[in-house]
Design a protein around this motif. Structure first.
Motif, PDB file in Angstrom:
ATOM      1  N   GLY A  56       0.787  -1.221   0.000  1.00 59.51           N
ATOM      2  CA  GLY A  56       0.000   0.000   0.000  1.00 59.51           C
ATOM      3  C   GLY A  56       0.818   1.268   0.000  1.00 59.51           C
ATOM      4  N   THR A  57       2.127   1.135  -0.111  1.00 60.32           N
ATOM      5  CA  THR A  57       2.973   2.326  -0.155  1.00 60.32           C
ATOM      6  C   THR A  57       2.659   3.141  -1.406  1.00 60.32           C
ATOM      7  N   GLY A  58       2.863   4.436  -1.328  1.00 55.61           N
ATOM      8  CA  GLY A  58       2.636   5.295  -2.477  1.00 55.61           C
ATOM      9  C   GLY A  58       3.894   5.468  -3.305  1.00 55.61           C
ATOM     10  N   VAL A  59       3.741   6.057  -4.478  1.00 56.51           N
ATOM     11  CA  VAL A  59       4.886   6.260  -5.363  1.00 56.51           C
ATOM     12  C   VAL A  59       5.902   7.194  -4.717  1.00 56.51           C
ATOM     13  N   GLY A  60       5.440   8.251  -4.059  1.00 53.94           N
ATOM     14  CA  GLY A  60       6.360   9.186  -3.414  1.00 53.94           C
ATOM     15  C   GLY A  60       7.172   8.530  -2.324  1.00 53.94           C
ATOM     16  N   ALA A  61       6.506   7.733  -1.497  1.00 54.08           N
ATOM     17  CA  ALA A  61       7.212   7.041  -0.423  1.00 54.08           C
ATOM     18  C   ALA A  61       8.194   6.019  -0.989  1.00 54.08           C
ATOM     19  N   ALA A  62       7.796   5.353  -2.066  1.00 51.44           N
ATOM     20  CA  ALA A  62       8.690   4.387  -2.699  1.00 51.44           C
ATOM     21  C   ALA A  62       9.922   5.086  -3.265  1.00 51.44           C
ATOM     22  N   ALA A  63       9.724   6.240  -3.873  1.00 58.36           N
ATOM     23  CA  ALA A  63      10.853   6.991  -4.423  1.00 58.36           C
ATOM     24  C   ALA A  63      11.817   7.388  -3.314  1.00 58.36           C
ATOM     25  N   GLN A  64      11.272   7.812  -2.185  1.00 52.20           N
ATOM     26  CA  GLN A  64      12.129   8.184  -1.066  1.00 52.20           C
ATOM     27  C   GLN A  64      12.868   6.971  -0.521  1.00 52.20           C
ATOM     28  N   GLY A  65      12.168   5.848  -0.406  1.00 46.86           N
ATOM     29  CA  GLY A  65      12.798   4.645   0.120  1.00 46.86           C
ATOM     30  C   GLY A  65      13.876   4.087  -0.779  1.00 46.86           C
ATOM     31  N   LEU A  66      13.720   4.256  -2.087  1.00 44.62           N
ATOM     32  CA  LEU A  66      14.693   3.733  -3.054  1.00 44.62           C
ATOM     33  C   LEU A  66      15.741   4.772  -3.441  1.00 44.62           C
ATOM     34  N   HIS A  67      15.586   6.012  -2.937  1.00 45.16           N
ATOM     35  CA  HIS A  67      16.499   7.103  -3.280  1.00 45.16           C
ATOM     36  C   HIS A  67      16.516   7.343  -4.787  1.00 45.16           C
ATOM     37  N   LEU A  68      15.310   7.343  -5.375  1.00 40.01           N
ATOM     38  CA  LEU A  68      15.159   7.590  -6.802  1.00 40.01           C
ATOM     39  C   LEU A  68      14.205   8.765  -7.018  1.00 40.01           C
ATOM     40  N   ALA A  69      14.291   9.353  -8.194  1.00 40.47           N
ATOM     41  CA  ALA A  69      13.365  10.428  -8.535  1.00 40.47           C
ATOM     42  C   ALA A  69      11.963   9.862  -8.704  1.00 40.47           C
ATOM     43  N   GLY A  70      10.973  10.683  -8.408  1.00 42.44           N
ATOM     44  CA  GLY A  70       9.590  10.226  -8.505  1.00 42.44           C
ATOM     45  C   GLY A  70       9.216   9.743  -9.888  1.00 42.44           C
ATOM     46  N   ASN A  71       9.700  10.457 -10.939  1.00 45.72           N
ATOM     47  CA  ASN A  71       9.349  10.023 -12.296  1.00 45.72           C
ATOM     48  C   ASN A  71      10.003   8.687 -12.652  1.00 45.72           C
ATOM     49  N   SER A  72      11.169   8.412 -12.055  1.00 44.28           N
ATOM     50  CA  SER A  72      11.823   7.121 -12.298  1.00 44.28           C
ATOM     51  C   SER A  72      11.010   5.988 -11.689  1.00 44.28           C
ATOM     52  N   VAL A  73      10.498   6.213 -10.479  1.00 42.51           N
ATOM     53  CA  VAL A  73       9.674   5.190  -9.834  1.00 42.51           C
ATOM     54  C   VAL A  73       8.357   5.017 -10.582  1.00 42.51           C
ATOM     55  N   SER A  74       7.794   6.110 -11.066  1.00 44.24           N
ATOM     56  CA  SER A  74       6.561   6.006 -11.854  1.00 44.24           C
ATOM     57  C   SER A  74       6.777   5.139 -13.089  1.00 44.24           C
ATOM     58  N   THR A  75       7.927   5.274 -13.712  1.00 44.75           N
ATOM     59  CA  THR A  75       8.248   4.440 -14.871  1.00 44.75           C
ATOM     60  C   THR A  75       8.342   2.974 -14.471  1.00 44.75           C
ATOM     61  N   LEU A  76       8.994   2.705 -13.347  1.00 46.46           N
ATOM     62  CA  LEU A  76       9.103   1.330 -12.856  1.00 46.46           C
ATOM     63  C   LEU A  76       7.724   0.748 -12.552  1.00 46.46           C
ATOM     64  N   VAL A  77       6.885   1.568 -11.943  1.00 43.93           N
ATOM     65  CA  VAL A  77       5.527   1.118 -11.619  1.00 43.93           C
ATOM     66  C   VAL A  77       4.779   0.754 -12.891  1.00 43.93           C
ATOM     67  N   ASN A  78       4.874   1.589 -13.914  1.00 39.99           N
ATOM     68  CA  ASN A  78       4.204   1.294 -15.186  1.00 39.99           C
ATOM     69  C   ASN A  78       4.712  -0.012 -15.786  1.00 39.99           C
ATOM     70  N   GLN A  79       6.018  -0.202 -15.740  1.00 41.06           N
ATOM     71  CA  GLN A  79       6.609  -1.420 -16.310  1.00 41.06           C
ATOM     72  C   GLN A  79       6.129  -2.664 -15.575  1.00 41.06           C
ATOM     73  N   LEU A  80       6.172  -2.626 -14.248  1.00 38.44           N
ATOM     74  CA  LEU A  80       5.791  -3.791 -13.456  1.00 38.44           C
ATOM     75  C   LEU A  80       4.294  -4.048 -13.519  1.00 38.44           C
ATOM     76  N   THR A  81       3.515  -3.003 -13.682  1.00 41.77           N
ATOM     77  CA  THR A  81       2.069  -3.174 -13.847  1.00 41.77           C
ATOM     78  C   THR A  81       1.782  -3.884 -15.159  1.00 41.77           C
ATOM     79  N   GLU A  82       2.474  -3.482 -16.216  1.00 46.49           N
ATOM     80  CA  GLU A  82       2.282  -4.120 -17.523  1.00 46.49           C
ATOM     81  C   GLU A  82       2.715  -5.587 -17.498  1.00 46.49           C
TER      82      GLU A  82
END
Length: 218
Positions: A56-82
């Motif tokens: 249930g973590t959000g994209v922003g929290a995931a970006a902070q936890g992974l030390h990545l930019a928010g748009n980078s995590v959004s891209t990862l989320v899109n890829q893994l969702t597909e």
């Protein structure tokens, strides 16, 4: 042995164990089910582990936890969702935000990898003499503290890395588990949790991109 020499020796040994363990685990899973698909990048695997540890973590929290930019995590989320490994649910408190959850396929994949890895490591430990196993057991608390420090300390500039001793920016707490990359029908890590069965410290997961891809026939 000074700090630099100890760091070099420790990294070499931990990375060697991790690399061999990953390859053996991948081979055993492929013997059972054939080549593992789809292949995942290290960043994709880290995000899956983070969501596993904190559903249930959000994209922003995931970006902070992974030390990545928010748009980078959004891209990862899109890829893994597909790929059918990640599910996005709307946050009922904020319809503009999404909460991330693993799909059953991702849960199965991570679980299979973890179980196989632990099994291989336990079998290898059984071949050690009791004094060697006792020394490894005694070292676990120190390795855990070291992983906490690595998680929270400032990253030194390249020119300072050889001689500087970076100080933590926060008191080490529970650490993010950044363990092995799962290849099979098979946990990245969240700051407060690590899945059961992951007994090795998080920094054991650090390796080269090429090695990660090789072990993540995920």
């Amino acid at each position: 042995m000074d700090h630099q020499a100890l760091a070099d020796a420790l990294f070499a040994q931990l990375n060697g164990v991790r690399r061999v363990l990953r390859r053996r685990t991948r081979a055993s899973l492929e013997q059972i089910g054939g080549p593992v698909r789809p292949e995942l990048t290290p960043s994709q695997v880290e995000l899956l582990r983070l969501v596993e540890a904190a559903p249930g973590t959000g994209v922003g929290a995931a970006a902070q936890g992974l030390h990545l930019a928010g748009n980078s995590v959004s891209t990862l989320v899109n890829q893994l969702t597909e790929l059918g490994l990640l599910r996005r649910d709307r946050d009922p408190a904020d319809r503009r935000s999404a909460r991330l959850f693993l799909t059953p396929a991702a849960q199965s994949r991570l679980s299979a990898w973890r179980a196989a890895r632990v099994s291989h490591l336990a079998a290898a430990l059984a071949h050690l003499d009791p004094p060697d196993r006792e020394q490894l057991t005694a070292a676990i608390p120190a390795l855990s503290r070291l992983a906490d420090i690595l998680t929270t300390m400032d990253i030194p500039a390249a020119s300072d890395a050889a001689g500087a001793s970076p100080s933590p920016v926060a008191a080490p707490g529970t650490r993010k588990a950044a363990d092995e990359a799962p290849p099979g029908p098979s946990s990245v890590t969240a700051a407060s949790q690590r899945p059961a069965g992951d007994s090795l410290p998080s920094f054991l997961g650090n390796s080269t991109e090429r090695d990660e891809r090789e072990g993540a026939a995920r």
